[in-house]
Every structure is written in structure tokens, then in C-alpha cells.
Design a protein around this motif. Structure first.
Motif, PDB file in Angstrom:
ATOM      1  N   ILE A 164       4.646  36.345  85.669  1.00  9.14           N
ATOM      2  CA  ILE A 164       4.822  37.739  86.070  1.00  9.14           C
ATOM      3  C   ILE A 164       4.653  37.815  87.590  1.00  9.14           C
ATOM      4  O   ILE A 164       3.639  37.341  88.115  1.00  9.14           O
ATOM      5  N   LYS A 166       3.675  39.013  91.247  1.00  7.49           N
ATOM      6  CA  LYS A 166       2.572  39.847  91.719  1.00  7.49           C
ATOM      7  C   LYS A 166       3.091  41.187  92.241  1.00  7.49           C
ATOM      8  O   LYS A 166       2.356  42.161  92.363  1.00  7.49           O
ATOM      9  N   GLN A 167       4.389  41.216  92.575  1.00  7.55           N
ATOM     10  CA  GLN A 167       4.989  42.457  93.073  1.00  7.55           C
ATOM     11  C   GLN A 167       5.299  43.441  91.943  1.00  7.55           C
ATOM     12  O   GLN A 167       5.846  44.520  92.193  1.00  7.55           O
ATOM     13  N   SER A 168       4.956  43.077  90.731  1.00  6.94           N
ATOM     14  CA  SER A 168       5.191  43.971  89.597  1.00  6.94           C
ATOM     15  C   SER A 168       4.560  45.337  89.864  1.00  6.94           C
ATOM     16  O   SER A 168       3.459  45.434  90.409  1.00  6.94           O
ATOM     17  N   GLU A 169       5.261  46.387  89.485  1.00  9.73           N
ATOM     18  CA  GLU A 169       4.797  47.753  89.767  1.00  9.73           C
ATOM     19  C   GLU A 169       3.414  48.006  89.178  1.00  9.73           C
ATOM     20  O   GLU A 169       2.552  48.601  89.826  1.00  9.73           O
ATOM     21  N   GLN A 188       0.247  49.702  78.762  1.00  7.97           N
ATOM     22  CA  GLN A 188       1.610  49.219  78.913  1.00  7.97           C
ATOM     23  C   GLN A 188       2.107  48.566  77.628  1.00  7.97           C
ATOM     24  O   GLN A 188       3.261  48.750  77.217  1.00  7.97           O
TER      25      GLN A 188
END
Length: 241
Positions: A164, A166-169, A188
């Protein structure tokens, strides 16, 4: 439901190995995710409860898809068998439809009818397969991330293991706001499961309507070719028309 049994056994104080043996989860498609939780030292009961929901949604979707097939399949069977009954009655009235059916033109009509029936069957099969493939459960990187977070693994390492970014919202929101990442992940997961369930049920309901298309375009013409055409040919052969 195997995962529900597993979670219930754990809640009753049964050991994980005994719960695996008694519940039969080892043979389930999502057992690898549960095994990951056990090997990582995360509370297996939490993962099992999520996987139980996944299993329940899969079962509901299969039931909906099977139900969606019932009316078109029953109608198709009726339309494929009814012509032979009609032809038998027509033959008994003396219209000589059997002779007409095995004439050169009759054999052509019979071949076209068989081809249309086969085409309709193949189209229906593809529609059903597409619906099943589309309603498959989503990938579960968020669930795996929640498992690793519960074990105390550092966030960066957990993200890497789960692939995943790290820039995931969701991750960025947790980092900026200081919100509890574990609670955000649980929320989620629930949201993803609810969205998947709704999407699967919509696909199943749409399938019941879409399956009427090959029925009308292929099976219905085949029905007419096997009923009206031979009777007309038989009547013409006898000189009644």
C-alpha cells in the motif's frame, strides 16, 4: 459459515489450532488471510469476523445470481420443449409436420433453430460468468494492514508488506490528523465490504433483466422456427393453403 464458527470457538476459549480443525476454515478460499493474522500474532478473532462477513456476502451474491437465472432458464426450457409437443399434436391432426420437418427446407430450419438455441446458451453463460467475475470480493490489503498494525509493526514496514503506498489518502489523513489508524482501517474495511455487497446485489439484479435479451433474440426465433414454420410447411404439403 466456517469463519463464523472459528470466531465463535475462539470466543468460547478454544485454542486456535483446535478452532481451525473444528471449523473447517483450512479449506476456505480466504484462509491465507487468517493464517497471516495468526502468524503475525494479531488477534485472529478480528480477522475471522471480517472474513465471515466476506463469506456471507459471497453466499448472498451466489444466491442472488442463481435466483436471477431461474426465470430465464425456466422460460428457455419451456420454449425449447413446447414446440415438440405442438408438432406432435399437429402431426396427429394430419398436417404431416414430421415429413415437412425432414424435408430439405425443414432441415435447414431445424439447423437454424439449433444454432440459435446454442448461441443463446453461450451468450447466457458468458453473461453469468461476467456477473460472477465482476462480483468477486475485492483485494484485502487494508485488512492485511490492519492485521500488521495490531501486531505493533511499524507503519512503514506494514505498508511495504501490504503493498500500500504511503501516499494513500487514508494513510495521509491519519498521519496529518493524528487519528487512530486502527479505527480508520476498521471503518474502511466496513465501508469496502458494504460497497462490495451493494455492487454485487445490483449486478445480480441486472443479470435477471439482461438474460432476457438472448432469450428474446435467439430462443424465441428458434421457438417460432420449430412451431410455426413446420406446421405451415405441412399444411402447404397437403395443399390446405
Amino acid at each position: 459459515m466456517s469463519f463464523e464458527k472459528f470466531a465463535a470457538l475462539l470466543a468460547a476459549g478454544v485454542s486456535q489450532q483446535q478452532a481451525i480443525d473444528l471449523s473447517g476454515v483450512r479449506n476456505q478460499p480466504h484462509f491465507s488471510t487468517l493464517r497471516l493474522a495468526i502468524e503475525a500474532g494479531s488477534p485472529a478473532i478480528d480477522a475471522a469476523r471480517v472474513l465471515a462477513k466476506v463469506q456471507r456476502i459471497e453466499s448472498d451474491t451466489r444466491d442472488e445470481i442463481e435466483q436471477a437465472q431461474q426465470v430465464p432458464i425456466s422460460t428457455k426450457k419451456l420454449m425449447l420443449w413446447l414446440p415438440w409437443f405442438g408438432l406432435m399434436l399437429a402431426e396427429l391432426t394430419g398436417l404431416e409436420v414430421v415429413h415437412a420437418l425432414f424435408s430439405p427446407l425443414g432441415l435447414v430450419l431445424l439447423g437454424i433453430s439449433a444454432g440459435l438455441s446454442y448461441l443463446g446458451h453461450r451468450i447466457s453463460e458468458r453473461m453469468i460468468k461476467a456477473a460472477i467475475d465482476t462480483s468477486k470480493p475485492p483485494q484485502q490489503p487494508i485488512l492485511r494492514l490492519a492485521i500488521f498494525i495490531q501486531t505493533g509493526i511499524q507503519l512503514g514496514e506494514a505498508l511495504k508488506l501490504c503493498e500500500i503506498p504511503k501516499q494513500s489518502e487514508l494513510i495521509q489523513f491519519a498521519l496529518r490528523s493524528g487519528a487512530n489508524l486502527k479505527l480508520l482501517l476498521q471503518s474502511q474495511i466496513e465501508s469496502d465490504l458494504a460497497a462490495w455487497r451493494n455492487r454485487s446485489l445490483v449486478i445480480a439484479k441486472q443479470l435477471s433483466v439482461r438474460l432476457m435479451l438472448p432469450l428474446g433474440l435467439t430462443t424465441l426465433p428458434a421457438f417460432l422456427l420449430l412451431t410455426v414454420a413446420p406446421i405451415l410447411l405441412g399444411a402447404l404439403t397437403k395443399g390446405e393453403i
